[in-house]
Design a protein around this motif. Structure first.
Motif, PDB file in Angstrom:
ATOM      1  N   ARG A  75       0.786  -1.252   0.061  1.00  0.00           N
ATOM      2  CA  ARG A  75      -0.183   0.143  -0.002  1.00  0.00           C
ATOM      3  C   ARG A  75       0.909   1.393   0.073  1.00  0.00           C
ATOM      4  O   ARG A  75       0.602   2.373  -0.423  1.00  0.00           O
ATOM      5  CB  ARG A  75      -0.868   0.046   1.309  1.00  0.00           C
ATOM      6  N   ALA A  76       1.809   1.265   0.778  1.00  0.00           N
ATOM      7  CA  ALA A  76       2.481   2.347   1.096  1.00  0.00           C
ATOM      8  C   ALA A  76       3.537   2.680  -0.438  1.00  0.00           C
ATOM      9  O   ALA A  76       3.851   3.556  -0.749  1.00  0.00           O
ATOM     10  CB  ALA A  76       3.598   2.157   2.088  1.00  0.00           C
ATOM     11  N   LEU A  77       3.983   1.578  -0.959  1.00  0.00           N
ATOM     12  CA  LEU A  77       4.720   2.009  -2.162  1.00  0.00           C
ATOM     13  C   LEU A  77       3.569   2.176  -3.362  1.00  0.00           C
ATOM     14  O   LEU A  77       4.277   2.964  -4.477  1.00  0.00           O
ATOM     15  CB  LEU A  77       5.267   0.315  -2.504  1.00  0.00           C
ATOM     16  N   LEU A  78       2.505   1.937  -3.337  1.00  0.00           N
ATOM     17  CA  LEU A  78       1.500   2.034  -4.296  1.00  0.00           C
ATOM     18  C   LEU A  78       1.084   3.520  -4.088  1.00  0.00           C
ATOM     19  O   LEU A  78       0.492   3.992  -5.245  1.00  0.00           O
ATOM     20  CB  LEU A  78       0.733   1.414  -4.188  1.00  0.00           C
ATOM     21  N   GLU A  79       0.997   4.160  -2.982  1.00  0.00           N
ATOM     22  CA  GLU A  79       0.048   5.266  -2.851  1.00  0.00           C
ATOM     23  C   GLU A  79       0.671   6.549  -3.848  1.00  0.00           C
ATOM     24  O   GLU A  79      -0.027   7.369  -4.338  1.00  0.00           O
ATOM     25  CB  GLU A  79       0.125   5.786  -1.446  1.00  0.00           C
ATOM     26  N   PRO A  80       1.868   6.578  -4.155  1.00  0.00           N
ATOM     27  CA  PRO A  80       2.683   7.738  -4.687  1.00  0.00           C
ATOM     28  C   PRO A  80       2.098   7.734  -6.264  1.00  0.00           C
ATOM     29  O   PRO A  80       2.345   8.700  -6.816  1.00  0.00           O
ATOM     30  CB  PRO A  80       4.032   7.829  -4.600  1.00  0.00           C
ATOM     31  N   LEU A  81       1.655   6.264  -6.793  1.00  0.00           N
ATOM     32  CA  LEU A  81       1.375   6.490  -7.963  1.00  0.00           C
ATOM     33  C   LEU A  81      -0.074   6.621  -8.257  1.00  0.00           C
ATOM     34  O   LEU A  81      -0.687   6.697  -9.546  1.00  0.00           O
ATOM     35  CB  LEU A  81       1.863   4.940  -8.581  1.00  0.00           C
ATOM     36  N   LEU A  82      -0.971   6.790  -7.099  1.00  0.00           N
ATOM     37  CA  LEU A  82      -2.357   6.782  -7.381  1.00  0.00           C
ATOM     38  C   LEU A  82      -2.984   8.169  -7.385  1.00  0.00           C
ATOM     39  O   LEU A  82      -2.396   9.181  -6.645  1.00  0.00           O
ATOM     40  CB  LEU A  82      -3.037   6.052  -6.294  1.00  0.00           C
TER      41      LEU A  82
ATOM     42  N   LEU B 163      -5.927   0.237 -10.487  1.00  0.00           N
ATOM     43  CA  LEU B 163      -5.081   0.928 -10.026  1.00  0.00           C
ATOM     44  C   LEU B 163      -5.062   2.326 -10.539  1.00  0.00           C
ATOM     45  O   LEU B 163      -4.874   3.640  -9.777  1.00  0.00           O
ATOM     46  CB  LEU B 163      -3.914   0.337  -9.579  1.00  0.00           C
ATOM     47  N   GLY B 164      -4.526   2.134 -11.699  1.00  0.00           N
ATOM     48  CA  GLY B 164      -4.412   3.553 -12.443  1.00  0.00           C
ATOM     49  C   GLY B 164      -5.524   4.181 -13.063  1.00  0.00           C
ATOM     50  O   GLY B 164      -5.146   5.316 -13.709  1.00  0.00           O
ATOM     51  N   ALA B 165      -6.595   3.999 -12.919  1.00  0.00           N
ATOM     52  CA  ALA B 165      -7.696   4.592 -13.410  1.00  0.00           C
ATOM     53  C   ALA B 165      -7.830   6.017 -12.858  1.00  0.00           C
ATOM     54  O   ALA B 165      -7.661   6.023 -11.524  1.00  0.00           O
ATOM     55  CB  ALA B 165      -9.079   3.730 -13.310  1.00  0.00           C
ATOM     56  N   ARG B 166      -8.157   6.985 -13.639  1.00  0.00           N
ATOM     57  CA  ARG B 166      -8.335   8.311 -12.991  1.00  0.00           C
ATOM     58  C   ARG B 166      -9.655   8.580 -12.541  1.00  0.00           C
ATOM     59  O   ARG B 166     -10.612   7.851 -12.675  1.00  0.00           O
ATOM     60  CB  ARG B 166      -8.473   9.445 -14.341  1.00  0.00           C
ATOM     61  N   THR B 167      -9.775   9.188 -11.429  1.00  0.00           N
ATOM     62  CA  THR B 167     -11.054   9.617 -10.811  1.00  0.00           C
ATOM     63  C   THR B 167     -11.970  10.401 -11.460  1.00  0.00           C
ATOM     64  O   THR B 167     -11.467  11.619 -12.152  1.00  0.00           O
ATOM     65  CB  THR B 167     -11.008  10.075  -9.373  1.00  0.00           C
ATOM     66  N   SER B 168     -13.086  10.115 -12.087  1.00  0.00           N
ATOM     67  CA  SER B 168     -14.136  11.127 -12.790  1.00  0.00           C
ATOM     68  C   SER B 168     -14.446  12.148 -12.334  1.00  0.00           C
ATOM     69  O   SER B 168     -14.376  12.191 -11.051  1.00  0.00           O
ATOM     70  CB  SER B 168     -15.204  10.278 -13.230  1.00  0.00           C
ATOM     71  N   ALA B 169     -14.799  13.213 -12.951  1.00  0.00           N
ATOM     72  CA  ALA B 169     -15.376  14.508 -12.289  1.00  0.00           C
ATOM     73  C   ALA B 169     -16.576  14.283 -11.354  1.00  0.00           C
ATOM     74  O   ALA B 169     -16.743  14.784 -10.598  1.00  0.00           O
ATOM     75  CB  ALA B 169     -15.613  15.443 -13.419  1.00  0.00           C
ATOM     76  N   GLU B 170     -17.213  13.086 -12.009  1.00  0.00           N
ATOM     77  CA  GLU B 170     -18.657  13.065 -11.238  1.00  0.00           C
ATOM     78  C   GLU B 170     -18.247  12.464  -9.716  1.00  0.00           C
ATOM     79  O   GLU B 170     -18.712  13.042  -8.653  1.00  0.00           O
ATOM     80  CB  GLU B 170     -19.531  12.103 -11.974  1.00  0.00           C
ATOM     81  N   THR B 171     -17.351  11.462  -9.862  1.00  0.00           N
ATOM     82  CA  THR B 171     -16.810  10.886  -8.428  1.00  0.00           C
ATOM     83  C   THR B 171     -16.197  12.092  -7.631  1.00  0.00           C
ATOM     84  O   THR B 171     -16.691  11.932  -6.226  1.00  0.00           O
ATOM     85  CB  THR B 171     -15.938   9.898  -8.805  1.00  0.00           C
ATOM     86  N   ARG B 172     -15.552  12.961  -8.219  1.00  0.00           N
ATOM     87  CA  ARG B 172     -15.129  13.922  -7.311  1.00  0.00           C
ATOM     88  C   ARG B 172     -15.987  14.886  -6.767  1.00  0.00           C
ATOM     89  O   ARG B 172     -16.134  15.033  -5.893  1.00  0.00           O
ATOM     90  CB  ARG B 172     -13.930  14.917  -8.092  1.00  0.00           C
ATOM     91  N   ARG B 173     -16.985  14.975  -7.525  1.00  0.00           N
ATOM     92  CA  ARG B 173     -18.068  15.988  -7.234  1.00  0.00           C
ATOM     93  C   ARG B 173     -18.751  15.435  -6.080  1.00  0.00           C
ATOM     94  O   ARG B 173     -19.094  16.156  -4.871  1.00  0.00           O
ATOM     95  CB  ARG B 173     -18.769  16.291  -8.409  1.00  0.00           C
ATOM     96  N   LEU B 174     -19.150  14.220  -6.384  1.00  0.00           N
ATOM     97  CA  LEU B 174     -20.230  13.435  -5.419  1.00  0.00           C
ATOM     98  C   LEU B 174     -19.302  13.169  -3.883  1.00  0.00           C
ATOM     99  O   LEU B 174     -19.758  13.434  -2.751  1.00  0.00           O
ATOM    100  CB  LEU B 174     -20.453  12.041  -5.633  1.00  0.00           C
ATOM    101  N   ARG B 175     -18.005  12.982  -4.144  1.00  0.00           N
ATOM    102  CA  ARG B 175     -17.115  13.017  -2.774  1.00  0.00           C
ATOM    103  C   ARG B 175     -17.196  14.430  -2.075  1.00  0.00           C
ATOM    104  O   ARG B 175     -17.363  14.365  -0.758  1.00  0.00           O
ATOM    105  CB  ARG B 175     -15.613  12.558  -3.350  1.00  0.00           C
ATOM    106  N   ALA B 176     -16.972  15.469  -2.738  1.00  0.00           N
ATOM    107  CA  ALA B 176     -17.114  16.852  -2.221  1.00  0.00           C
ATOM    108  C   ALA B 176     -18.379  16.976  -1.660  1.00  0.00           C
ATOM    109  O   ALA B 176     -18.523  17.631  -0.483  1.00  0.00           O
ATOM    110  CB  ALA B 176     -16.727  17.775  -3.481  1.00  0.00           C
TER     111      ALA B 176
END
Length: 228
Positions: free
Chosen positions: A155-162, A210-223
């Motif tokens: 998890r720690a090694l992966l985090e900078p890539l996400l 793992l490499g998928a970008r977070t969509s604008a909709e997902t970011r909006r809903l999280r906000a």
């Protein structure tokens, strides 16, 4: 061999037979639908509550079953992560996509070895999937949060890539669960002997998730959720 040695060997053999029986039954039916009494009967135990004697309850048996396989998987994953860190230090780890692929492989391949271990490996894989797909997933028996464990290191090694949003939204756990469920499903497939293509595709799929970008909709809903 003394009488004491004989008794000790007999007790150890009973415990082993109980775990063997649990793996075989879990491989066939899953860990949620097999009783401790069934396991005792399948193991040929004289006492119908032998499983309770050895493991106290279902959770104790499941932990013992997981522990039976965990050290092998931990060692294999740590080896892959050692290789990844050595490549990083040498500057040969490649670009972000290559690093994601390497870390996806470090997640998938150590557990995928269980596909070649018959009922024992299949019972383990189905048990892991059962724990992670409960209404409240249980990771404690799997040792995923143990200090110095391979999953915390991964998890720690992966985090900078996400994507930072993916970290907050538990993308890593979702991918772990996806991988473990797919491995459990594969273990149920009759007659499959060559798993190389399946494993390679599973690594590709895990890397893509793992490499998928977070969509604008997902970011909006999280906000919006955070504002409540």
């Amino acid at each position: 061999m003394t009488d004491t040695d004989t008794r000790t060997d007999g007790r150890t053999d009973t415990r082993t037979r109980l775990l063997d029986a649990a793996e075989a039954l879990f491989a066939e039916r899953g860990s949620e639908s097999v009783s401790l009494r069934e396991i005792g009967r399948a193991a040929g135990a004289r006492n119908v509550i032998a499983a309770q004697y050895w493991f106290t309850d279902r959770d104790g048996l499941i932990k013992a079953l997981i522990d039976r396989h965990r050290l092998e998987i931990e060692a294999a994953r740590h080896t892959l992560l050692d290789e990844y860190e050595a490549a990083l230090a040498a500057g040969t780890a490649g670009d972000a996509d290559a690093r994601l692929a390497a870390l996806a492989g470090a997640l998938v391949r150590p557990s995928a070895v269980k596909l070649d271990q018959g009922a024992s490996g299949a019972g383990y894989l189905r048990t892991v999937a059962d724990l992670l797909t409960r209404p409240e997933p249980q990771t404690e028996p799997l040792g995923y949060d143990v200090e110095g464990g391979s999953i915390l290191r991964w998890r720690a090694l992966l985090e900078p890539l996400l994507d930072p949003d993916a970290v907050v939204l538990h993308r890593r756990f979702h991918v772990i669960r996806f991988v473990d469920v797919e491995l459990a499903q594969r273990a149920r497939a009759p007659g499959r002997r060559d798993h190389r293509l399946f494993v390679s595709q599973l690594v590709d799929s895990a890397a893509g998730l793992l490499g998928a970008r977070t969509s604008a909709e997902t970011r909006r809903l999280r906000a919006e959720r955070n504002e409540r």
